[in-house]
Design a protein around this motif. Structure first.
Motif, PDB file in Angstrom:
ATOM      1  N   ILE A 302      43.974  44.712  58.091  1.00 28.43           N
ATOM      2  CA  ILE A 302      44.094  45.675  57.821  1.00 28.43           C
ATOM      3  C   ILE A 302      46.115  46.082  57.271  1.00 28.43           C
ATOM      4  N   PRO A 303      46.335  46.749  56.497  1.00 28.23           N
ATOM      5  CA  PRO A 303      47.668  46.754  55.693  1.00 28.23           C
ATOM      6  C   PRO A 303      48.615  47.656  57.127  1.00 28.23           C
ATOM      7  N   GLY A 304      49.579  47.349  57.399  1.00 24.63           N
ATOM      8  CA  GLY A 304      50.384  48.366  58.316  1.00 24.63           C
ATOM      9  C   GLY A 304      50.869  49.884  57.733  1.00 24.63           C
ATOM     10  N   THR A 305      49.806  50.494  58.458  1.00 22.76           N
ATOM     11  CA  THR A 305      49.997  52.180  58.634  1.00 22.76           C
ATOM     12  C   THR A 305      50.888  53.126  58.799  1.00 22.76           C
ATOM     13  N   GLY A 311      50.783  58.941  56.810  1.00 27.39           N
ATOM     14  CA  GLY A 311      49.554  60.437  57.497  1.00 27.39           C
ATOM     15  C   GLY A 311      48.446  59.785  58.219  1.00 27.39           C
ATOM     16  N   TYR A 312      48.208  58.399  58.103  1.00 25.79           N
ATOM     17  CA  TYR A 312      47.025  58.069  58.924  1.00 25.79           C
ATOM     18  C   TYR A 312      47.714  56.654  59.807  1.00 25.79           C
ATOM     19  N   GLN A 313      47.295  56.204  60.489  1.00 21.67           N
ATOM     20  CA  GLN A 313      47.359  54.587  61.193  1.00 21.67           C
ATOM     21  C   GLN A 313      45.854  54.107  61.564  1.00 21.67           C
ATOM     22  N   VAL A 314      45.173  53.224  60.978  1.00 20.60           N
ATOM     23  CA  VAL A 314      44.728  52.725  61.223  1.00 20.60           C
ATOM     24  C   VAL A 314      44.305  51.139  62.033  1.00 20.60           C
ATOM     25  N   ALA A 315      43.580  50.459  63.165  1.00 22.71           N
ATOM     26  CA  ALA A 315      43.522  50.069  64.380  1.00 22.71           C
ATOM     27  C   ALA A 315      41.704  49.367  63.916  1.00 22.71           C
ATOM     28  N   VAL A 334      39.169  48.837  54.678  1.00 26.29           N
ATOM     29  CA  VAL A 334      40.050  49.744  54.884  1.00 26.29           C
ATOM     30  C   VAL A 334      40.911  49.235  53.316  1.00 26.29           C
ATOM     31  N   THR A 335      40.839  50.751  52.608  1.00 29.27           N
ATOM     32  CA  THR A 335      40.879  50.269  51.327  1.00 29.27           C
ATOM     33  C   THR A 335      41.469  51.405  51.152  1.00 29.27           C
ATOM     34  N   ALA A 336      43.002  51.143  50.553  1.00 29.35           N
ATOM     35  CA  ALA A 336      44.153  52.177  50.134  1.00 29.35           C
ATOM     36  C   ALA A 336      43.441  52.697  48.260  1.00 29.35           C
ATOM     37  N   LEU A 337      43.372  53.593  47.705  1.00 32.80           N
ATOM     38  CA  LEU A 337      42.447  53.673  46.417  1.00 32.80           C
ATOM     39  C   LEU A 337      43.706  54.541  45.649  1.00 32.80           C
ATOM     40  N   PRO A 338      43.548  54.194  44.377  1.00 34.12           N
ATOM     41  CA  PRO A 338      44.931  54.829  43.867  1.00 34.12           C
ATOM     42  C   PRO A 338      45.237  56.191  43.392  1.00 34.12           C
ATOM     43  N   LEU A 343      39.898  54.730  52.038  1.00 31.38           N
ATOM     44  CA  LEU A 343      38.516  53.851  52.018  1.00 31.38           C
ATOM     45  C   LEU A 343      38.117  52.819  52.947  1.00 31.38           C
ATOM     46  N   VAL A 344      37.501  53.772  54.222  1.00 25.10           N
ATOM     47  CA  VAL A 344      37.392  52.761  55.247  1.00 25.10           C
ATOM     48  C   VAL A 344      35.987  53.374  56.237  1.00 25.10           C
ATOM     49  N   ALA A 345      35.386  51.865  55.997  1.00 25.15           N
ATOM     50  CA  ALA A 345      33.763  51.561  56.439  1.00 25.15           C
ATOM     51  C   ALA A 345      33.621  51.009  57.685  1.00 25.15           C
ATOM     52  N   VAL A 346      32.597  50.580  57.896  1.00 23.74           N
ATOM     53  CA  VAL A 346      31.459  49.592  59.279  1.00 23.74           C
ATOM     54  C   VAL A 346      30.412  49.984  58.739  1.00 23.74           C
ATOM     55  N   GLY A 347      30.271  48.814  58.693  1.00 26.21           N
ATOM     56  CA  GLY A 347      28.473  48.168  58.349  1.00 26.21           C
ATOM     57  C   GLY A 347      28.068  46.828  59.157  1.00 26.21           C
ATOM     58  N   ASP A 348      26.759  46.821  59.480  1.00 30.07           N
ATOM     59  CA  ASP A 348      25.496  46.153  59.960  1.00 30.07           C
ATOM     60  C   ASP A 348      24.374  45.614  59.605  1.00 30.07           C
ATOM     61  N   VAL A 349      24.839  44.077  58.992  1.00 30.63           N
ATOM     62  CA  VAL A 349      23.546  43.130  58.309  1.00 30.63           C
ATOM     63  C   VAL A 349      23.209  42.715  59.500  1.00 30.63           C
ATOM     64  N   ALA A 350      21.904  43.243  59.603  1.00 25.15           N
ATOM     65  CA  ALA A 350      21.013  43.088  60.110  1.00 25.15           C
ATOM     66  C   ALA A 350      20.171  41.474  60.717  1.00 25.15           C
ATOM     67  N   GLY A 351      20.797  40.911  62.002  1.00 27.06           N
ATOM     68  CA  GLY A 351      20.891  39.493  62.219  1.00 27.06           C
ATOM     69  C   GLY A 351      21.592  38.358  62.705  1.00 27.06           C
ATOM     70  N   HIS A 352      22.117  37.284  63.039  1.00 26.34           N
ATOM     71  CA  HIS A 352      22.683  36.692  62.982  1.00 26.34           C
ATOM     72  C   HIS A 352      23.140  35.615  61.863  1.00 26.34           C
TER      73      HIS A 352
END
Length: 529
Positions: A302-305, A311-315, A334-338, A343-352
């Motif tokens: 995660i890039p330092g913010t 204007g925001y900070q992410v951990a 977490v992606t800084a757009l032009p 963009l922040v996103a969290v997801g979960d694919v079923a299974g392991h």
């Protein structure tokens, strides 16, 4: 409207010299289906007020059961006033006026069935002007012909066609859309099953030859192959199924062909986008060690913010459930757009394990390439759904994606069956109101709604996977209550400390599921341009 020339009111217009031509009656008597000749009837203003039946062939039957010559002299509006008659009458007047023939389907028109009972039926009607009269022919559309038309429509809309090959008598039947799929002129007729390999792309001929061999041997088989079409290729899948007679021999072979071209083109476009994204990442990190590249593919840095500068900070924190080296399906981005949104996103694919890891990598990779399009997060989820539908073994996944605008402090977000984000503000913790959205991979027409939340300096938003709140022996509500209680203790001044506080309160060393927790702190509008 057509006007008469001196015709008394309520009478038919005088016929030309010679009266009704005998040859016309002879023609009507050999026409398959019903056929009638109509004479126009005029009112006192010389406008057509009705049509009178001058002649009807033996195939013509009216709603009262009268046939052929028995109908002569009856009038359209006076004797057959069904709901559809007035509109049809106006259309016939127009034919007499303009001379332009009419071709129309009459739906639910009243008639008499074979038992003498009144019923409704559908007809195909043709009308033309002949010597100041109207010649009308019609054919009843039976249920089979209507169903056949509907089936052809379904085949066209669903892009599939059917075929039947009968090896014993060399008979072949193709649906209309089968010709379209194989780019063959219907006038040339269908082709023998054994000749099919010659119509496909050279690289697929061996596979199709094996398919044909299996079909002729009485085996059920299917293959995907390509055919040339308008300078390009069309992707098809053919399923062959034998039909056996009472003695077990092959009576015929049925084939069902499905057009997969649009799906394959979508996959190719997505692959191209992913390749561009991967190339950009390689250029940025080519001097780094291969092991570090792999780590970043699984857990991106995660890039330092700074809340004052950006204007925001992410951990973020990710805790795998299984032994080292066996990552699960949880992911984040977490992606800084032009356009200076993030963009922040969290997801979960079923299974392991490796299967879940592969699915996670495909989703994250696709999102990384699609994010730069600037499209809404609900549209991004729609594209990710297409990706999951292509994964093996009916894979499903959940995700929450958000765009934060640091300048306006608005959070536009959407979710796909994912746990709802938590907002911490002024010592209170609440869940956001979720917009509509179902699991990725559950359906090919999911529909994801968009929600916009106004944030303020000092607000803290927590995005997480279900491993944070789900525990064996405890229901989901208990986990959510524990999360909200822990979130209320978050100060919002240091997302790293807040994440650790939540994890200490909710996780255990032997957690049974992966856990991903992302904290987004909102600051004042950024100072940089």
């Amino acid at each position: 409207m057509t006007t008469g020339e001196g015709a008394p009111a309520g009478t038919a217009r005088p016929a030309p010299a010679g009266g009704r031509a005998d040859w016309l009656a002879g023609v009507l008597d050999v026409i398959p289906g019903g056929a009638v000749v109509l004479n126009p009837i005029y009112d006192s203003a010389y406008r057509i007020a009705d049509f009178e039946i001058e002649y009807a062939n033996a195939e013509t039957e009216d709603p009262t059961g009268l046939r052929g010559p028995e109908i002569a002299g009856r009038r359209m509006l006076r004797d057959y006033p069904t709901p559809g008659t007035p509109d049809f009458f106006v259309a016939l007047v127009r034919v007499l006026d303009t001379g332009i023939p009419l071709h129309r389907n009459l739906e639910e028109y009243e008639t008499v069935d074979e038992h003498g009972e009144r019923t409704t039926a559908s007809f195909r009607v043709h009308a033309a002007r002949v010597a100041h009269r109207l010649l009308i022919t019609y054919q009843r559309l039976d249920r089979d012909s209507t169903f056949a038309g509907q089936l052809e429509t379904v085949q066209r809309l669903a892009d599939f066609g059917w075929a039947t090959w009968s090896p014993r008598d060399d008979e072949i039947a193709w649906s209309d859309h089968m010709y379209e799929l194989l780019d063959r002129d219907p006038r040339d007729g269908p082709i023998a099953l054994a000749d099919l390999p010659g119509y496909v792309v050279a690289g697929d001929r061996a596979a199709v030859a094996e398919l044909v061999r299996a079909g002729l041997a009485g085996e059920s088989a299917e293959k995907e192959f390509r055919v040339h079409k308008n300078g390009g290729v069309r992707h098809l899948r053919l399923l062959l199924e034998p039909v056996r007679d009472s003695e077990g021999g092959i009576a015929s072979i049925r084939g069902l062909t499905r057009d997969l071209t649009r799906r394959r083109r979508a996959e190719q476009a997505l692959t191209a986008t992913r390749e561009i994204m991967q190339m950009q990442r390689r250029q940025m990190a080519e001097e780094r060690h291969v092991a570090l590249q792999l780590q970043r593919a699984i857990l991106p840095e995660i890039p330092g913010t700074s809340p004052d500068r950006d204007g925001y900070q992410v951990a973020v924190r990710y805790l795998p459930a299984e032994a080292e080296g066996r990552v699960g399906g949880d992911w984040y981005d977490v992606t800084a757009l032009p356009d200076e949104r993030v963009l922040v996103a969290v997801g979960d694919v079923a299974g392991h394990g490796l299967r879940a890891s592969a699915g996670m990598a495909r989703l994250r990779g696709a999102l990384g390439g699609l994010a730069v399009t600037g499209r809404t997060v609900s549209e991004l989820l729609g594209w990710l759904n297409e990706v999951v539908l292509q994964l093996p073994d009916d894979t499903t996944a959940t995700a929450v994606i958000a765009h934060l605008d640091p300048h306006t402090r608005t959070l536009a977000w959407a979710q796909a069956g994912h746990p709802v984000p938590v907002l911490v503000r002024g010592g209170a913790a609440t869940t956001l109101e979720p917009p509509a959205g179902i699991l990725l991979g559950a359906t090919d027409r999911p529909g994801f709604a968009l929600s916009v939340e106004q944030l303020y300096p000092g607000d803290l938003v927590l995005l997480y996977t279900d491993g944070l709140v789900e525990r064996r022996g405890h229901d989901y509500d208990e986990g959510m209550s524990a999360l909200l209680a822990a979130a209320r203790d978050c100060s919002g001044s240091d997302p790293e400390r807040d994440i650790q506080r939540v994890l200490d309160a909710l996780t255990s060393p032997n957690a049974e599921d992966d856990t991903c927790l992302l904290a987004l702190r909102v600051g004042a509008p950024p100072t940089r341009s």
